[in-house]
Design a protein around this motif. Structure first.
Motif, PDB file in Angstrom:
ATOM      1  N   TYR A 142       0.832  -1.208   0.000  1.00  0.00           N
ATOM      2  CA  TYR A 142       0.000   0.000   0.000  1.00  0.00           C
ATOM      3  C   TYR A 142       0.864   1.254   0.000  1.00  0.00           C
ATOM      4  O   TYR A 142       0.565   2.237  -0.701  1.00  0.00           O
ATOM      5  N   LEU A 143       1.942   1.231   0.783  1.00  0.00           N
ATOM      6  CA  LEU A 143       2.820   2.394   0.868  1.00  0.00           C
ATOM      7  C   LEU A 143       3.539   2.643  -0.452  1.00  0.00           C
ATOM      8  O   LEU A 143       3.663   3.795  -0.913  1.00  0.00           O
ATOM      9  N   THR A 144       4.011   1.583  -1.087  1.00  0.00           N
ATOM     10  CA  THR A 144       4.733   1.706  -2.351  1.00  0.00           C
ATOM     11  C   THR A 144       3.840   2.249  -3.464  1.00  0.00           C
ATOM     12  O   THR A 144       4.252   3.084  -4.272  1.00  0.00           O
ATOM     13  N   LEU A 145       2.605   1.740  -3.515  1.00  0.00           N
ATOM     14  CA  LEU A 145       1.679   2.148  -4.567  1.00  0.00           C
ATOM     15  C   LEU A 145       0.904   3.418  -4.224  1.00  0.00           C
ATOM     16  O   LEU A 145       0.182   3.952  -5.081  1.00  0.00           O
ATOM     17  N   GLY A 146       1.021   3.886  -2.982  1.00  0.00           N
ATOM     18  CA  GLY A 146       0.246   5.041  -2.573  1.00  0.00           C
ATOM     19  C   GLY A 146      -1.244   4.776  -2.575  1.00  0.00           C
ATOM     20  O   GLY A 146      -2.042   5.683  -2.888  1.00  0.00           O
ATOM     21  N   ASN A 147      -1.628   3.527  -2.269  1.00  0.00           N
ATOM     22  CA  ASN A 147      -3.037   3.107  -2.201  1.00  0.00           C
ATOM     23  C   ASN A 147      -3.759   3.201  -3.542  1.00  0.00           C
ATOM     24  O   ASN A 147      -4.997   3.286  -3.586  1.00  0.00           O
ATOM     25  N   ILE A 148      -3.018   3.181  -4.647  1.00  0.00           N
ATOM     26  CA  ILE A 148      -3.654   3.209  -5.968  1.00  0.00           C
ATOM     27  C   ILE A 148      -3.066   2.084  -6.817  1.00  0.00           C
ATOM     28  O   ILE A 148      -2.020   1.509  -6.498  1.00  0.00           O
ATOM     29  N   ASN A 308      -1.293  -7.061 -16.047  1.00  0.00           N
ATOM     30  CA  ASN A 308      -0.914  -5.809 -16.698  1.00  0.00           C
ATOM     31  C   ASN A 308      -0.972  -4.618 -15.742  1.00  0.00           C
ATOM     32  O   ASN A 308      -1.427  -3.532 -16.098  1.00  0.00           O
ATOM     33  N   GLY A 309      -0.524  -4.833 -14.523  1.00  0.00           N
ATOM     34  CA  GLY A 309      -0.506  -3.756 -13.547  1.00  0.00           C
ATOM     35  C   GLY A 309      -0.245  -4.287 -12.151  1.00  0.00           C
ATOM     36  O   GLY A 309      -0.095  -5.496 -11.941  1.00  0.00           O
ATOM     37  N   ALA A 310      -0.164  -3.376 -11.206  1.00  0.00           N
ATOM     38  CA  ALA A 310       0.022  -3.731  -9.798  1.00  0.00           C
ATOM     39  C   ALA A 310      -1.107  -3.118  -8.986  1.00  0.00           C
ATOM     40  O   ALA A 310      -1.419  -1.940  -9.142  1.00  0.00           O
ATOM     41  N   GLN A 311      -1.726  -3.930  -8.140  1.00  0.00           N
ATOM     42  CA  GLN A 311      -2.831  -3.481  -7.298  1.00  0.00           C
ATOM     43  C   GLN A 311      -2.494  -3.737  -5.829  1.00  0.00           C
ATOM     44  O   GLN A 311      -1.841  -4.739  -5.513  1.00  0.00           O
ATOM     45  N   PRO A 312      -2.954  -2.863  -4.938  1.00  0.00           N
ATOM     46  CA  PRO A 312      -2.684  -3.074  -3.502  1.00  0.00           C
ATOM     47  C   PRO A 312      -3.228  -4.403  -2.975  1.00  0.00           C
ATOM     48  O   PRO A 312      -2.653  -4.979  -2.056  1.00  0.00           O
ATOM     49  N   GLY A 313      -4.315  -4.896  -3.545  1.00  0.00           N
ATOM     50  CA  GLY A 313      -4.909  -6.141  -3.060  1.00  0.00           C
ATOM     51  C   GLY A 313      -4.477  -7.382  -3.814  1.00  0.00           C
ATOM     52  O   GLY A 313      -5.067  -8.453  -3.636  1.00  0.00           O
ATOM     53  N   ALA A 314      -3.450  -7.267  -4.643  1.00  0.00           N
ATOM     54  CA  ALA A 314      -2.991  -8.417  -5.426  1.00  0.00           C
ATOM     55  C   ALA A 314      -2.441  -9.503  -4.508  1.00  0.00           C
ATOM     56  O   ALA A 314      -1.946  -9.239  -3.413  1.00  0.00           O
ATOM     57  N   GLY A 315      -2.519 -10.744  -4.973  1.00  0.00           N
ATOM     58  CA  GLY A 315      -1.938 -11.862  -4.227  1.00  0.00           C
ATOM     59  C   GLY A 315      -2.766 -12.343  -3.058  1.00  0.00           C
ATOM     60  O   GLY A 315      -2.301 -13.195  -2.289  1.00  0.00           O
TER      61      GLY A 315
END
Length: 393
Positions: A142-148, A308-315
């Protein structure tokens, strides 16, 4: 030994290892019938490879963790974190795609070393360390992606999990390159099995009858060639399948033919005996978690490429899928027992069940219930085998 006695042992003495293959075949037949053959269509087989490769990658590392008597609850969050690191570098910083992949692998190794230190050298149980890691790495995501969410990746990055090698696709309606790879795979498997059989005979170890050995090779060759034939009639050879095949072969060799692999089984089978035998338990445990972190990084790169992207809730829940694959594939809850091939087949069981139920339109809640029951039955089967083995002594 005769073929009849070998077949009898297959369903009695060797049921622990052979049962998963029999169950896998029955599950394929069941869902093939229920989906009117759609499960085994070329397009769907390709989709299974693309959609569930990351679970199989995680299972390769998880089987080593479980065999050593540990558990890792953090891999799902680590997949999300490594994918986020890669996305920030490639999408936000506009760095080369390969640098994003290397960053995901490197971050996975660092996180694995962090957890390995607490487990191996501080002595905190892996369950607690990885539970803390699950929360820690999710927070860092969450911190890395800035919650987006970040997307899209460049085309080269997307090819890691979504690309195909089909350079010899001609006017025949199939990809010749994929078929050639299938033939080489069968030839390599047959040579490896024959070499292993000759070595066991040389050391006067028990082997199956020549008839059963030949039958096994023919059946495996038929299944593998049919699988590659289906891929050749779809879009060709998935790049992620090549990555997965290299990892499977590598980790099969590591766990069966190296000192490190034998030490893992020794620690899980009898920790006190392993220490008395001179095994450096702390170092082995440390590297087990580094390895798990590395594979989580691989899975993070593959999954982010696929989505095709990174999401905070992935995995989310990936760790449970990997753990379930290992236990369904024959790993013991007490450690010391489990194989790479079993974990892969266990992961394929989960993949086929999930895909089959999706094709049938089964709702998500029912799918989770079925998966939970299958996992429970697999562990119950393991306990049953142990009691039966104990009673026969």
């Amino acid at each position: 030994m005769t073929v009849a006695s070998d077949i009898k042992d297959l369903f009695t003495k060797n049921l622990r290892t052979s049962g998963i293959y029999i169950a896998f075949a029955l599950i394929i037949v069941l869902f093939t019938v229920l989906t009117d053959g759609l499960l085994l269509s070329p397009i769907n087989i390709t989709n299974i490879v693309l959609q569930y490769s990351y679970v199989l990658i995680l299972a390769l590392g998880m089987i080593m963790v479980i065999v050593a008597g540990h558990i890792d609850l953090s891999v799902g969050s680590l997949v999300a974190f490594t994918g986020a690191v890669s996305a920030v570098l490639v999408i936000q910083q506009d760095l080369p795609w390969w640098l994003g992949v290397l960053a995901a692998l490197g971050m996975g190794v660092l996180c694995g070393a962090w957890q390995g230190f607490w487990v191996a050298y501080v002595g905190i149980p892996a369950f607690i360390v990885t539970l803390a890691g699950m929360l820690l790495f999710r927070g860092l995501t969450y911190l890395t992606l800035g919650n987006i969410s970040l997307s899209p990746f460049p085309g080269e990055y997307q090819r890691v999990a979504g690309g195909f090698l089909n350079g010899l696709l001609g006017g025949y309606g199939y990809d010749l390159f994929t078929l050639i790879i299938g033939v080489f795979a069968v030839a390599g498997f047959a040579w490896s099995q024959w070499r292993s059989r000759r070595a066991r005979i040389r050391y006067e170890q028990q082997v199956e009858s020549l008839g059963l050995f030949a039958t096994k090779l023919v059946l495996v060759a038929a299944v593998v060639l049919w699988f590659f034939w289906q891929l050749a009639h779809s879009r060709g050879m998935p790049i992620v399948l090549i990555i997965l095949a290299v990892l499977i072969i590598t980790y099969h060799v590591v766990t069966t033919r190296t000192v490190f692999g034998r030490h893992i089984y020794a620690i899980g089978g009898n920790l006190a005996a392993a220490r008395l035998s001179g095994v450096n338990v702390k170092r082995v445990n440390f590297w087990i978690f580094i390895n798990m972190g590395l594979l989580a990084g691989v899975a993070g790169a593959v999954f982010s490429s696929r989505s095709n992207g990174a999401q905070p809730g992935a995995g989310n829940m990936f760790e449970l899928d990997a753990i379930a694959a290992c236990f369904i594939g024959g790993a013991s809850t007490t450690g010391g027992v489990g194989r790479v091939t079993g974990a892969i087949v266990g992961g394929l069981v989960m993949a086929v069940m999930s895909n089959g139920m999706q094709l049938m339109g089964v709702d998500q809640s029912t799918q989770q219930i079925v998966k939970g029951l299958v996992l429970l039955l697999a562990v119950a089967f393991d306990i049953y085998n142990k009691r039966r083995a104990g009673a026969s002594k």
